[in-house]
Design an enzyme around this catalytic site. Structure first.
Site, PDB file in Angstrom:
ATOM      1  N   CYS A  61     -15.167  -5.014   2.940  1.00 43.65           N
ATOM      2  CA  CYS A  61     -14.293  -3.882   2.638  1.00 43.65           C
ATOM      3  C   CYS A  61     -13.792  -3.950   1.183  1.00 43.65           C
ATOM      4  CB  CYS A  61     -13.170  -3.804   3.674  1.00 43.65           C
ATOM      5  SG  CYS A  61     -12.461  -2.161   3.753  1.00 43.65           S
ATOM      6  N   HIS A 155     -14.793  -4.858   8.771  1.00 42.17           N
ATOM      7  CA  HIS A 155     -14.118  -6.167   8.817  1.00 42.17           C
ATOM      8  C   HIS A 155     -14.672  -7.021   9.953  1.00 42.17           C
ATOM      9  CE1 HIS A 155     -10.695  -5.646   6.030  1.00 42.17           C
ATOM     10  NE2 HIS A 155     -10.834  -4.361   6.315  1.00 42.17           N
ATOM     11  N   GLU A 157     -14.389 -10.074  10.340  1.00 35.28           N
ATOM     12  CA  GLU A 157     -13.475 -11.193  10.627  1.00 35.28           C
ATOM     13  C   GLU A 157     -12.356 -10.794  11.582  1.00 35.28           C
ATOM     14  OE1 GLU A 157     -13.406  -9.346   8.015  1.00 35.28           O
ATOM     15  OE2 GLU A 157     -11.361  -9.096   7.278  1.00 35.28           O
TER      16      GLU A 157
HETATM   17  N1  GLN Z   1      -8.783   0.833   0.828  1.00 36.34           N
HETATM   18  C1  GLN Z   1      -8.825  -0.518   0.347  1.00 36.34           C
HETATM   19  C2  GLN Z   1      -9.215  -0.584  -1.125  1.00 36.34           C
HETATM   20  O1  GLN Z   1      -9.593   0.382  -1.701  1.00 36.34           O
HETATM   21  C3  GLN Z   1      -9.777  -1.370   1.162  1.00 36.34           C
HETATM   22  C4  GLN Z   1      -9.287  -1.493   2.575  1.00 36.34           C
HETATM   23  C5  GLN Z   1      -9.732  -2.716   3.299  1.00 36.34           C
HETATM   24  O2  GLN Z   1     -10.147  -3.734   2.723  1.00 36.34           O
HETATM   25  N2  GLN Z   1      -9.618  -2.650   4.590  1.00 36.34           N
HETATM   26  O3  GLN Z   1      -9.171  -1.606  -1.700  1.00 36.34           O
END
Ligand code: GLN
Length: 178
Positions: A61, A155, A157
């Site tokens: 992410c 995610h 994890e």
């Molecule tokens: N929206 C977050 C970003 O732009 C990422 C979100 C996440 O890691 N769950 O960094």
């Protein structure tokens, strides 16, 4: 997750913490905040240098956002590591309310599906010819591999399923797991 697979772990906050790392996981969270801290502690150059010498990288992410060559929707001072040949768009599924969980086929999971938790997730907008798609959601790539780099929009994890991390350790880092 990595510990459960029998690999040893260390928290990385400063460049010297990378000394003994064969692989680095940049977690989810807030990529703008992670970028600020990486710049403050000199981690950009250190991570690039260790990667050039063989260290594998896995971004989930926000971590995937930082691995990219180009970020759409970056804050003005938010620079990516520029290692993976992808363009990634931040917050591309919408706001927190649009976060969701689903089951997705994942190539490294022995043909099985993995539970994927998307939290204000990014979307991969473009990817180069050497980038391999490991998983898709509604026809769009959500897990990508390029050499010693693995990036996933969700995610892994946050579930009890270690197979995405197992894929990273076995196939990207190249280490034995339990
Ligand atoms: N929206 C977050 C970003 O732009 C990422 C979100 C996440 O890691 N769950 O960094």
């Amino acid at each position: 997750m990595v510990g459960a697979l029998g690999a040893s772990t260390v928290d990385v906050r400063r460049p010297e913490d990378l000394a003994d790392c064969d692989g680095l996981i940049i977690p989810g969270g807030e990529s703008t905040a992670i970028a600020k801290l990486m710049a403050l502690y000199g981690l950009y150059d250190a991570i690039r240098a260790h990667h050039a010498q063989g260290m594998a990288l896995f971004g989930t992410c926000a971590g995937a956002i930082l691995l990219a060559s180009k970020i759409e929707g970056a804050l003005p001072d938010q620079v990516p590591l520029g290692l993976m040949d992808v363009t990634i768009k931040r917050n591309a599924y919408g706001r927190q309310i649009a976060s969701f969980e689903t089951l997705l086929p994942f190539e490294g999971a022995d043909g099985g599906e993995v539970r994927a938790v998307f939290i204000r997730a990014p979307r991969f907008a473009e990817w180069g010819a050497n980038v391999k798609v490991l998983s898709t959601h509604n026809g769009e790539p959500v897990a990508l591999r390029e050499g010693r780099l693995l990036a996933v929009a969700f995610h892994p994890e946050l579930t009890s399923d270690t197979r995405v991390h197992k894929y990273f350790l076995e196939n990207v880092v190249g280490t034995q797991v339990i």
